[in-house]
Design a protein around this motif. Structure first.
Motif, PDB file in Angstrom:
ATOM      1  N   TYR A  77     -61.351 -10.013 -25.185  1.00 48.13           N
ATOM      2  CA  TYR A  77     -61.269 -10.083 -23.722  1.00 48.13           C
ATOM      3  C   TYR A  77     -59.803 -10.074 -23.293  1.00 48.13           C
ATOM      4  O   TYR A  77     -59.388  -9.314 -22.431  1.00 48.13           O
ATOM      5  CB  TYR A  77     -61.970 -11.352 -23.241  1.00 48.13           C
ATOM      6  CG  TYR A  77     -61.961 -11.574 -21.744  1.00 48.13           C
ATOM      7  CD1 TYR A  77     -63.092 -11.319 -20.988  1.00 48.13           C
ATOM      8  CD2 TYR A  77     -60.830 -12.058 -21.084  1.00 48.13           C
ATOM      9  CE1 TYR A  77     -63.101 -11.524 -19.614  1.00 48.13           C
ATOM     10  CE2 TYR A  77     -60.821 -12.267 -19.718  1.00 48.13           C
ATOM     11  CZ  TYR A  77     -61.958 -12.003 -18.984  1.00 48.13           C
ATOM     12  OH  TYR A  77     -61.964 -12.206 -17.628  1.00 48.13           O
ATOM     13  N   VAL A 126     -59.424  -6.408 -21.607  1.00 48.70           N
ATOM     14  CA  VAL A 126     -59.771  -6.390 -20.181  1.00 48.70           C
ATOM     15  C   VAL A 126     -58.493  -6.347 -19.343  1.00 48.70           C
ATOM     16  O   VAL A 126     -57.587  -7.161 -19.525  1.00 48.70           O
ATOM     17  CB  VAL A 126     -60.638  -7.607 -19.794  1.00 48.70           C
ATOM     18  CG1 VAL A 126     -60.921  -7.605 -18.302  1.00 48.70           C
ATOM     19  CG2 VAL A 126     -61.941  -7.586 -20.578  1.00 48.70           C
ATOM     20  N   LYS A 140     -56.388  -6.810 -16.090  1.00 48.70           N
ATOM     21  CA  LYS A 140     -56.395  -7.574 -14.844  1.00 48.70           C
ATOM     22  C   LYS A 140     -55.514  -6.874 -13.826  1.00 48.70           C
ATOM     23  O   LYS A 140     -54.558  -6.210 -14.190  1.00 48.70           O
ATOM     24  CB  LYS A 140     -55.863  -8.987 -15.100  1.00 48.70           C
ATOM     25  CG  LYS A 140     -56.876  -9.836 -15.827  1.00 48.70           C
ATOM     26  CD  LYS A 140     -56.364 -11.251 -16.018  1.00 48.70           C
ATOM     27  CE  LYS A 140     -57.342 -12.019 -16.881  1.00 48.70           C
ATOM     28  NZ  LYS A 140     -56.738 -13.191 -17.479  1.00 48.70           N
ATOM     29  N   THR A 141     -55.837  -7.075 -12.569  1.00 46.57           N
ATOM     30  CA  THR A 141     -55.023  -6.464 -11.520  1.00 46.57           C
ATOM     31  C   THR A 141     -53.706  -7.215 -11.391  1.00 46.57           C
ATOM     32  O   THR A 141     -53.673  -8.431 -11.278  1.00 46.57           O
ATOM     33  CB  THR A 141     -55.754  -6.482 -10.172  1.00 46.57           C
ATOM     34  OG1 THR A 141     -56.911  -5.672 -10.291  1.00 46.57           O
ATOM     35  CG2 THR A 141     -54.877  -5.922  -9.061  1.00 46.57           C
ATOM     36  N   GLY A 160     -56.967  -3.458 -11.866  1.00 50.60           N
ATOM     37  CA  GLY A 160     -57.747  -4.082 -12.934  1.00 50.60           C
ATOM     38  C   GLY A 160     -59.151  -3.541 -13.076  1.00 50.60           C
ATOM     39  O   GLY A 160     -59.636  -2.774 -12.256  1.00 50.60           O
ATOM     40  N   ASP A 161     -59.803  -4.004 -14.156  1.00 47.95           N
ATOM     41  CA  ASP A 161     -61.205  -3.674 -14.394  1.00 47.95           C
ATOM     42  C   ASP A 161     -62.094  -4.476 -13.453  1.00 47.95           C
ATOM     43  O   ASP A 161     -61.657  -5.470 -12.865  1.00 47.95           O
ATOM     44  CB  ASP A 161     -61.583  -4.040 -15.834  1.00 47.95           C
ATOM     45  CG  ASP A 161     -60.911  -3.119 -16.833  1.00 47.95           C
ATOM     46  OD1 ASP A 161     -60.690  -1.951 -16.486  1.00 47.95           O
ATOM     47  OD2 ASP A 161     -60.636  -3.572 -17.956  1.00 47.95           O
ATOM     48  N   TRP A 162     -63.355  -4.055 -13.364  1.00 45.39           N
ATOM     49  CA  TRP A 162     -64.343  -4.900 -12.717  1.00 45.39           C
ATOM     50  C   TRP A 162     -64.557  -6.112 -13.627  1.00 45.39           C
ATOM     51  O   TRP A 162     -64.245  -6.068 -14.826  1.00 45.39           O
ATOM     52  CB  TRP A 162     -65.659  -4.149 -12.533  1.00 45.39           C
ATOM     53  CG  TRP A 162     -65.510  -2.903 -11.709  1.00 45.39           C
ATOM     54  CD1 TRP A 162     -65.492  -1.625 -12.182  1.00 45.39           C
ATOM     55  CD2 TRP A 162     -65.350  -2.811 -10.283  1.00 45.39           C
ATOM     56  NE1 TRP A 162     -65.326  -0.747 -11.128  1.00 45.39           N
ATOM     57  CE2 TRP A 162     -65.236  -1.440  -9.957  1.00 45.39           C
ATOM     58  CE3 TRP A 162     -65.294  -3.753  -9.256  1.00 45.39           C
ATOM     59  CZ2 TRP A 162     -65.065  -0.989  -8.648  1.00 45.39           C
ATOM     60  CZ3 TRP A 162     -65.125  -3.297  -7.950  1.00 45.39           C
ATOM     61  CH2 TRP A 162     -65.008  -1.942  -7.665  1.00 45.39           C
ATOM     62  N   LEU A 163     -65.071  -7.198 -13.074  1.00 49.88           N
ATOM     63  CA  LEU A 163     -65.317  -8.384 -13.893  1.00 49.88           C
ATOM     64  C   LEU A 163     -66.289  -8.024 -15.011  1.00 49.88           C
ATOM     65  O   LEU A 163     -67.332  -7.426 -14.766  1.00 49.88           O
ATOM     66  CB  LEU A 163     -65.906  -9.508 -13.042  1.00 49.88           C
ATOM     67  CG  LEU A 163     -64.940 -10.373 -12.243  1.00 49.88           C
ATOM     68  CD1 LEU A 163     -65.708 -11.367 -11.389  1.00 49.88           C
ATOM     69  CD2 LEU A 163     -63.984 -11.107 -13.157  1.00 49.88           C
ATOM     70  N   PRO A 164     -65.970  -8.378 -16.251  1.00 53.64           N
ATOM     71  CA  PRO A 164     -66.819  -7.987 -17.382  1.00 53.64           C
ATOM     72  C   PRO A 164     -68.185  -8.696 -17.396  1.00 53.64           C
ATOM     73  O   PRO A 164     -68.385  -9.705 -16.723  1.00 53.64           O
ATOM     74  CB  PRO A 164     -66.007  -8.392 -18.610  1.00 53.64           C
ATOM     75  CG  PRO A 164     -64.642  -8.672 -18.119  1.00 53.64           C
ATOM     76  CD  PRO A 164     -64.758  -9.072 -16.688  1.00 53.64           C
ATOM     77  N   ARG A 166     -62.938 -14.982 -17.087  1.00 52.40           N
ATOM     78  CA  ARG A 166     -63.861 -14.745 -15.974  1.00 52.40           C
ATOM     79  C   ARG A 166     -64.802 -13.583 -16.286  1.00 52.40           C
ATOM     80  O   ARG A 166     -64.375 -12.498 -16.648  1.00 52.40           O
ATOM     81  CB  ARG A 166     -63.081 -14.463 -14.688  1.00 52.40           C
ATOM     82  CG  ARG A 166     -62.358 -15.692 -14.160  1.00 52.40           C
ATOM     83  CD  ARG A 166     -61.767 -15.428 -12.799  1.00 52.40           C
ATOM     84  NE  ARG A 166     -62.811 -15.127 -11.819  1.00 52.40           N
ATOM     85  CZ  ARG A 166     -62.571 -14.501 -10.674  1.00 52.40           C
ATOM     86  NH1 ARG A 166     -61.362 -14.093 -10.386  1.00 52.40           N
ATOM     87  NH2 ARG A 166     -63.554 -14.279  -9.830  1.00 52.40           N
ATOM     88  N   ASP A 191     -67.626  -4.906  -4.373  1.00 52.89           N
ATOM     89  CA  ASP A 191     -66.741  -6.035  -4.124  1.00 52.89           C
ATOM     90  C   ASP A 191     -67.347  -7.389  -4.476  1.00 52.89           C
ATOM     91  O   ASP A 191     -66.687  -8.393  -4.418  1.00 52.89           O
ATOM     92  CB  ASP A 191     -66.265  -6.064  -2.668  1.00 52.89           C
ATOM     93  CG  ASP A 191     -67.371  -5.712  -1.710  1.00 52.89           C
ATOM     94  OD1 ASP A 191     -68.533  -5.981  -2.051  1.00 52.89           O
ATOM     95  OD2 ASP A 191     -67.072  -5.162  -0.638  1.00 52.89           O
ATOM     96  N   THR A 198     -68.709 -10.253  -6.937  1.00 54.58           N
ATOM     97  CA  THR A 198     -68.460 -10.636  -8.318  1.00 54.58           C
ATOM     98  C   THR A 198     -69.674 -11.335  -8.915  1.00 54.58           C
ATOM     99  O   THR A 198     -69.717 -11.602 -10.089  1.00 54.58           O
ATOM    100  CB  THR A 198     -67.253 -11.574  -8.412  1.00 54.58           C
ATOM    101  OG1 THR A 198     -67.465 -12.651  -7.517  1.00 54.58           O
ATOM    102  CG2 THR A 198     -65.987 -10.858  -8.068  1.00 54.58           C
TER     103      THR A 198
END
Lengths: 542, 210
Positions: free
Chosen positions: B94, B98, B100-101, B107-111, B138, B193, B195
C-alpha cells in the motif's frame, strides 16, 4: 492447475510409476486429482472440434525409437502451455503467445494440421517454427472463451488405454481479449431529471462589439471587442447510466457599462440535484454582478477604485499582472469592487439554499443544500482606457481551472486562483459548503488582475483539467497552460474532423466555433469520463 | 490517470488445496471477465493478489485490468495461516504502490481490499500488531470473508467491520462471493467523489456478520 479443463488425463499410477517422467515445473499437474477420462474410440475430427471452443489442432511426431509413453508427452506439452501463462489481451493491441516445446524429445515435430481454425477467423495467426509455437494477432473483437489445444500424435500408439489408436488429447486454456473501453460506453438518454431538466450538451458563441463612448472616466473607449465561445458536454460516465450533465456555463455582457461576465460550474457527481446548483451558481453570480456593476457604480466608485490602482503605478501592474497579497487586502478593504463580488458570491450560495428549501416545501423530498453541491469559477472584466488595459476580478472555488493566456503580448499566463483538492482523488471544495459562505473564505478566493492586452481567457471544469493537467501544481503552472492552449486546444480544434479549420479563424462565426469546440470535447482520454465544460474569451484586438 | 487499486489477499494454506483453490480461481476469473466488460472498471481498476500460507507472497503486483492474467496457485501440503504476515505485506505494498494526491501529482482513488481465509491467523502476535498498523492506511472498503466452517470470524472483525461468511467452500459459494465482490468493485469504480460507497446487498450464499 493444469488439468482443470483437460478431457484426457493420465491416471496417477501411470504418472507416478513411470521412471522416465522427469521432474515437472511447479505448475505441473502431479498434484491434481487425476482420473483417466475415457476417450471416444474415434479421435475427434477437426470438424467436431470447431463446435467447441476455439480449437487449434496440431500433430506431433515423436522421434524414432521414442520409448516414453504418451502421458509423458501430455505432461510436457501441457506444462509448456501453462508456462506460457496465456495473458489477457486488448482489442487493437498487438498480442502474442509464445510456447516453447524444445527439449521434450529429441526431434519432436509439431505441425499445424489445419488452417481452418476459429481463431484464424478472429484474426489470429499460428506459426510453428521448429519447436516453438507463436500465436499472434491484433485482436479485432473482444473474446471471452477458451483456446483448445488439440494434439494428435502422428506416429505413436497409445499406451494408456492399450488400444491401437492414435494418442490424442485436448487441453483448453481460457483466453480473454478485453474490449476497448470506448466500445463499452453507452449513450443513454436521461432516465429521470427529477424536475431539473437540462440538455446533454450546450454550445454558444457570441461576439461582443463595444462602441466607443464619447466621454467619462470609466467609459469603454476605445472599442475593444471580444468573442465568447463556450461548450459543455455530458461525460461518458453519466451518458452510460442515463444520468444528466452536471456541468454548466453562463455568460453575459452589459454594453451600457462595458462589463463582461463569464462563469463555469461543475455540480458534484454524488449530489443528486447538483446540475441545478451549478446553474443557479452561474446565473445568480452573474445577474448580481451585472446589476451591481451599474452605470451608477461606475460613476460613483470605479473612479476612486481605479485611482488606487493608478496610484500603485503602472509599473507594478505591468510587472505582476495582479495584486500581491498585501496589496490585495488593501484593495479589498478600500474599494467597493471587493464588496460587490463578495455579495454576489454570497447571493449565489443563498439562492441555492433557498432552492433546496423551496423544493423541500413543494415536493417534500428532503432536499438539502448539499444535494446541490457545485464548484464555481467566474470573472467580471472590463477594458479601462484610463488604465490602457483590462481589469479582471475573479472568484474560484473547487477544482477546474481559469487563466488568462498571453497577456501583454508575452508568453506569460495569469492563473486566476488555486484549485482545491484533497489527499485522494475526488475530494474538493464546493460553493455550497457552509464554511465557504463566510467573508474570509470568499475574499481569500478573489483575484484582481490587470493587463494591457490578452489573447484569451479560459475557464474549464475538472473534466478538462484532469486529462490535461497531471496535478494540482500543474493547474497553476504557466508552461502547462500554454501547452494546453497551444497544443491541445488550438490544434485540437484545428483537426478537420472537428469541422473547424481554426478556432481562431475570423471567417467562422462564434456560434460555429462553439460547435467545433463541442466536437473537440469528445476527445478520448482513458479514465477521464467526467462532464467537460470550457469557456474561452478571445480578445479580438491584439 | 487515477487508478482504483484493489488488493486481494488469498489464504493458500494446506486446507485450501485442491477443489477450494480451484473454485476460488474460477471465481476470480469470472470476476475479471465481468469487470472487463464494465467500462468504468476496465479504465480504472488495478488489481494485486497477495497469497499467504507459511509465508506471504505477492502473486501479482498492482496491475491494470487490461492485460491482467491469473497465475496458477499451488497451496502447499500443510502449512500455517500467516495472515499477520499478509497484512504486513499489504501495508508495505500500500505504502509503495498507492499514489496519494500531493501538489505535484494526482492520487489514486481510495483502494479496496478483499481478504479471504478458511482458517484463523497462526501468527497471532504479528496479526494483532498489523491490524493496528492497517488502520493507518485509508481504504474505501475492506471486505473480509470467512470461508467454510473452520474459518475464524473474530480475528477478521479486528481488521474490518465488513465481514461476511460462507457456510460451505463449494464452487457455487465462491462463485457467488466473487460475483458480489465484482459488483462492489464496479460500484466503487463509478463513484466520483464519495469515499464510502455502500456494499451491494449480498446473495443468500453470503452471510453478513454483524
Amino acid at each position: 492447475m493444469t488439468s482443470e479443463y483437460a478431457t484426457y488425463r493420465p491416471t496417477p499410477e501411470q504418472t507416478n510409476s513411470d521412471s522416465s517422467v522427469q521432474s515437472q515445473p511447479s505448475s505441473g499437474n502431479t498434484s491434481a486429482q487425476l482420473s483417466a477420462t475415457p476417450q471416444s474410440d474415434e479421435p475427434a475430427s477437426s470438424d467436431t472440434l470447431k463446435e467447441k471452443g476455439l480449437a487449434i489442432v496440431f500433430n506431433y511426431k515423436v522421434a524414432d525409437g521414442e520409448e516414453r509413453p504418451d502421458s509423458y508427452f501430455y505432461q510436457q506439452i501441457t506444462s509448456r502451455i501453462d508456462a506460457a501463462n496465456i495473458p489477457a489481451g486488448s482489442v487493437g493491441v498487438p498480442y502474442e503467445i509464445v510456447i516453447d516445446f524444445t527439449q521434450i524429445s529429441k526431434d519432436l515435430h509439431i505441425t499445424d494440421s489445419t488452417q481452418n481454425f476459429e481463431l484464424g477467423k478472429k484474426g489470429f495467426s499460428v506459426t510453428v517454427s521448429g519447436e516453438v509455437m507463436k500465436i499472434a494477432a491484433t485482436p479485432r473483437e473482444s473474446i471471452d472463451d477458451v483456446i483448445k489445444f488439440c494434439f494428435r500424435c502422428e506416429n505413436g500408439k497409445t499406451k494408456i488405454t492399450g488400444k491401437d489408436e492414435t494418442p490424442y488429447f485436448e487441453y483448453p486454456k481460457p483466453l480473454l481479449i478485453n474490449p476497448h473501453p470506448r466500445d463499452l460506453w453507452q449513450n443513454l438518454p436521461v432516465k429521470d431529471y427529477e424536475g431539473y431538466q437540462n440538455k446533454d450538451y450546450d454550445a454558444q458563441g457570441v461576439s461582443v462589439e463595444y462602441i466607443p463612448a464619447k466621454k467619462g472616466f470609466a467609459s469603454a473607449t476605445p472599442a475593444k471587442s471580444i468573442e465568447v465561445i463556450a461548450a459543455s458536454q455530458r461525460g461518458r460516465s453519466h451518458a452510460h447510466v442515463g444520468k444528466p450533465r452536471d456541468d454548466c456555463f453562463y455568460f453575459d455582457f452589459d454594453k451600457e457599462t462595458g462589463w463582461n461576465f463569464v462563469a463555469v460550474a461543475d455540480g458534484a457527481g454524488s449530489a443528486k440535484y447538483s446540475r441545478k446548483g451549478a446553474e443557479i451558481a452561474c446565473q445568480t453570480v452573474i445577474s448580481k454582478l451585472r446589476s451591481a456593476l451599474s452605470q451608477e457604480f461606475n460613476k460613483t466608485y470605479i473612479n476612486s477604485d481605479l485611482q488606487l490602482l493608478l496610484q500603485w503605478g503602472e509599473e507594478f501592474v505591468a510587472a505582476n499582472g495582479k495584486l500581491d497579497g498585501s496589496r490585495e487586502n488593501e484593495f479589498l478593504a478600500k474599494t467597493k469592487l471587493g464588496d460587490v463580488f463578495h455579495q454576489s458570491v454570497y447571493a449565489a450560495h443563498v439562492a441555492i439554499v433557498e432552492e433546496a428549501k423551496k423544493r423541500n416545501a413543494e415536493k417534500r423530498d428532503d432536499a438539502k443544500t448539499k444535494d446541490y453541491h457545485t464548484t464555481l469559477l467566474c470573472a467580471a472584466f472590463r477594458y479601462f482606457s484610463e488604465l490602457s488595459g483590462w481589469f479582471i476580478v475573479s472568484y474560484w472555488v473547487g477544482d477546474g481551472g481559469a487563466a488568462i493566456l498571453r497577456w501583454n503580448k508575452t508568453e506569460r499566463v495569469l492563473v486566476l486562483g488555486e484549485p482545491d483538492g484533497g489527499e485522494f482523488a475526488g475530494q474538493t471544495r464546493f460553493l455550497t459548503m457552509p464554511e465557504e459562505i463566510n467573508a474570509a473564505p470568499i475574499r481569500k478566493r478573489l483575484r484582481f488582475s490587470f493587463c494591457d492586452s490578452f489573447e484569451a481567457m479560459v475557464l474549464v471544469t475538472d473534466g478538462i483539467t484532469d486529462p490535461f493537467f497531471p496535478s494540482e501544481a500543474a493547474v497553476v503552472d504557466e508552461p502547462r497552460w500554454l501547452e494546453f492552449y497551444n497544443d491541445k486546444l488550438k490544434k485540437g480544434c484545428d483537426e478537420e474532423k472537428n469541422g473547424c479549420k481554426e478556432l481562431f479563424d475570423e471567417a467562422i462565426s462564434p456560434q460555429e466555433k462553439s460547435e467545433a469546440l463541442l466536437k473537440w470535447l469528445d476527445f478520448w482520454s482513458k479514465g477521464n469520463h467526467d462532464d467537460r465544460t470550457i469557456l474561452v474569451v478571445k480578445n479580438k484586438e491584439l | 490517470m487515477r487508478r482504483l487499486p484493489i488488493y486481494i489477499l488469498l489464504d493458500t494454506s494446506g486446507s485450501m488445496r485442491g477443489e477450494p483453490i480451484e473454485a476460488v480461481r474460477t471465481g476470480l476469473r469470472a470476476m475479471l471477465s465481468s469487470l472487463s466488460r464494465d467500462p468504468y472498471a476496465l479504465e480504472t481498476v488495478h488489481l494485486s493478489i497477495i497469497t499467504f500460507d507459511r509465508e506471504a507472497r505477492i502473486l501479482v503486483p498492482l496491475t491494470e485490468l487490461e492485460g491482467f492474467s491469473l497465475p496458477n496457485i499451488e497451496p502447499p501440503e500443510t502449512s500455517p495461516t500467516n495472515l499477520g504476515e499478509a497484512l504486513e505485506l499489504l501495508i508495505s505494498q500500500y505504502n509503495k504502490e498507492v499514489i496519494k494526491t500531493t501538489p505535484d501529482q494526482k492520487g489514486d482513488w481510495l483502494p479496496f481490499a478483499v481478504i479471504m481465509t478458511d482458517g484463523g491467523p497462526s501468527d497471532t502476535k504479528l496479526f494483532n500488531e498489523m491490524t493496528n498498523e492497517l488502520k493507518k492506511c485509508r481504504f474505501a472498503k475492506i471486505v473480509a470473508c470467512a470461508a467454510g466452517p473452520q474459518a475464524k470470524i473474530d480475528p477478521l472483525r479486528k481488521i474490518t467491520s465488513d465481514v461476511v461468511s460462507l457456510d460451505t467452500m463449494d464452487s457455487n459459494s465462491f462463485a457467488k462471493f466473487w460475483q458480489w465482490v465484482s459488483t462492489a468493485v464496479s460500484n466503487q469504480s463509478q463513484t466520483t467523489d464519495s469515499t464510502h460507497e455502500a456494499l451491494p446487498p449480498p446473495p443468500s450464499e453470503i452471510n453478513l456478520v454483524f
